[in-house]
Design an enzyme around this catalytic site. Structure first.
Site, PDB file in Angstrom:
ATOM      1  N   ASP A   1      -7.807  16.625 -15.954  1.00 49.29           N
ATOM      2  CA  ASP A   1      -7.960  15.228 -16.350  1.00 49.29           C
ATOM      3  C   ASP A   1      -7.530  15.102 -17.810  1.00 49.29           C
ATOM      4  O   ASP A   1      -8.171  15.636 -18.706  1.00 49.29           O
ATOM      5  CB  ASP A   1      -9.415  14.792 -16.176  1.00 49.29           C
TER       6      ASP A   1
ATOM      7  N   ARG B   1       0.819  -1.204   0.000  1.00 48.69           N
ATOM      8  CA  ARG B   1       0.000   0.000   0.000  1.00 48.69           C
ATOM      9  C   ARG B   1       0.861   1.265   0.000  1.00 48.69           C
ATOM     10  O   ARG B   1       0.409   2.335  -0.392  1.00 48.69           O
ATOM     11  CB  ARG B   1      -0.948  -0.031   1.209  1.00 48.69           C
TER      12      ARG B   1
END
Length: 404
Positions: free
Chosen positions: A181, A55
């Site tokens: 984006d 992680r």
């Protein structure tokens, strides 16, 4: 190096022996062992230390992050489990209750949804703008609580290209962090950091991986301090990238420039033909003359991209009928894979929006979105024509470009 070369030569660490594998190794280990507690503690201090736990970092994932940072021209990157993971991770890391976000009106439906959820849960104020006028942004952003400007290089699905240079310069002048984006353009067509963006996000599921077999996302940062601010939130959310997904994305990136060339060529040809079809009332493709963003797209994008949308004369029912008639083209969500896909946004990706919000976003009830793949252009033309309701290769189709 030029982008084509950088895409082929992805970042790859040498083995301890000094030799360097040609392909990035897939490291599936979820944890890494240490000789001392002090070394382990030091490794946990940030995103660039030794590997500790999946992680917090992984060799294959880091290779993807460094490769994407190189392609976009950024100081660093964070890989996420999905594009929405990247968007959510960035927003949650940088926003606090009461903050204001200025967002382009026509954004991906998932981005609309997460902004709406933040507004409802945490009192985030979302002010929507057209994306065409820096003065409109400045009027919305002159507020002490304004923190972020959210844009898309190519809006999904209308093809709008915002005034990136003007808007990003205005955001920088006002001290507002900008998030762009770039999923629909990819670094091949546009690199928003070069226009002044602070953060570029990607759904790596799309063109970067390119084969409809990956779920992933990424955020690339112009400033490394900003990356260090966002990284802890990634760890806390558990939105980290999977090593196998990162490996598949790295496998797709070397062919990205070649694929984008074919995507763009096919999409441009179909857009031109659809613009003259009697059953089509409008075509949305940024490099098509007559599109509202045509002039701007010529300055910001190196090509028009692989996504186009068009409105059918029969409205919502005609749109649904079209996406069920195609054969070579497939009815499926997502975009950016080598195969051509169609969807009906009003009933799928933008279903969260009511009729008023759809109209405000420029999405007509009969609008069809097509992610144009790299198939033979004549096969795509014939399939689109039969789905529009006229047999392909008939004399009447000569103007549509189906006969040679």
């Amino acid at each position: 190096m030029e982008l084509n070369t950088r895409a082929v030569h992805v970042v790859n660490e040498p083995f301890p022996s000094g030799s360097r594998p040609l392909s990035v190794p897939l490291v599936q280990s979820s944890a890494f062992a240490f000789e001392s507690a002090a070394e382990l503690a030091e490794a946990m201090a940030g995103p660039d230390g030794r590997y500790v736990y999946g992680r917090r970092g992984n060799p294959t994932v880091r290779a993807l992050e460094q490769t994407l940072a190189g392609l976009e021209g950024g100081a660093g990157a964070i890989a996420f489990a999905s594009g929405m993971g990247a968007i959510s991770g960035v927003l949650l890391a940088l926003l606090r209750p009461g903050d204001r976000v200025v967002a382009q009106r026509c954004l991906y439906g998932g981005t609309h949804a997460v902004l709406g959820d933040l507004a409802e849960r945490y009192g985030i104020e979302v002010v929507r703008i057209s994306g065409d006028d820096p003065a409109e942004f400045e009027a919305a952003a002159v507020h002490p609580a304004t923190r972020l400007l959210v844009l898309e290089t190519i809006a999904n699905p209308t093809g709008q290209v915002p005034d990136l240079p003007g808007l990003l310069a205005a955001a920088r002048a006002l001290g507002v962090t900008s998030v762009v984006d770039n999923s629909l353009a990819s670094p091949v067509l546009c690199r928003p950091l070069e226009h002044g963006a602070d953060i570029v996000v990607h759904s790596t599921t799309k063109y970067l991986a390119g084969h409809s077999d990956v779920l992933g996302g990424a955020a690339v940062f112009a400033d490394d301090e900003l990356r260090h601010r966002v990284w802890p939130r990634t760890v806390e959310l558990g939105a980290c990238a999977d090593p196998f997904a990162a490996w598949l994305t790295l496998r797709g990136i070397p062919t990205l420039p070649l694929r984008m060339r074919e995507h763009c060529a096919n999409a441009a040809a179909l857009a031109e033909r659809l613009a003259g079809h009697p059953g089509v009332t409008a075509v949305h493709y940024p490099r098509l003359p007559g599109h509202p963003s045509y002039e701007r797209a010529g300055k910001v994008l190196s090509a028009g991209g692989g996504l186009l949308s068009f409105e059918l004369a029969g409205g919502r029912e005609a749109g649904r009928a079209f996406v069920e008639r195609v054969g070579v083209v497939r009815l499926a969500l997502s975009l950016g894979g080598v195969e051509s896909l169609v969807t009906h946004p009003a009933s799928t990706s933008h279903r969260e929006l009511d009729e008023g919000a759809l109209a405000a976003a420029g999405i007509a009830p009969g609008l069809v979105r097509m992610s144009v793949g790299i198939e033979d252009l004549e096969d795509l033309r014939a399939d689109v024509e039969q789905a529009l309701g006229r047999p392909p290769h008939s004399p009447a189709d000569a103007s549509f470009g189906l006969t040679k």
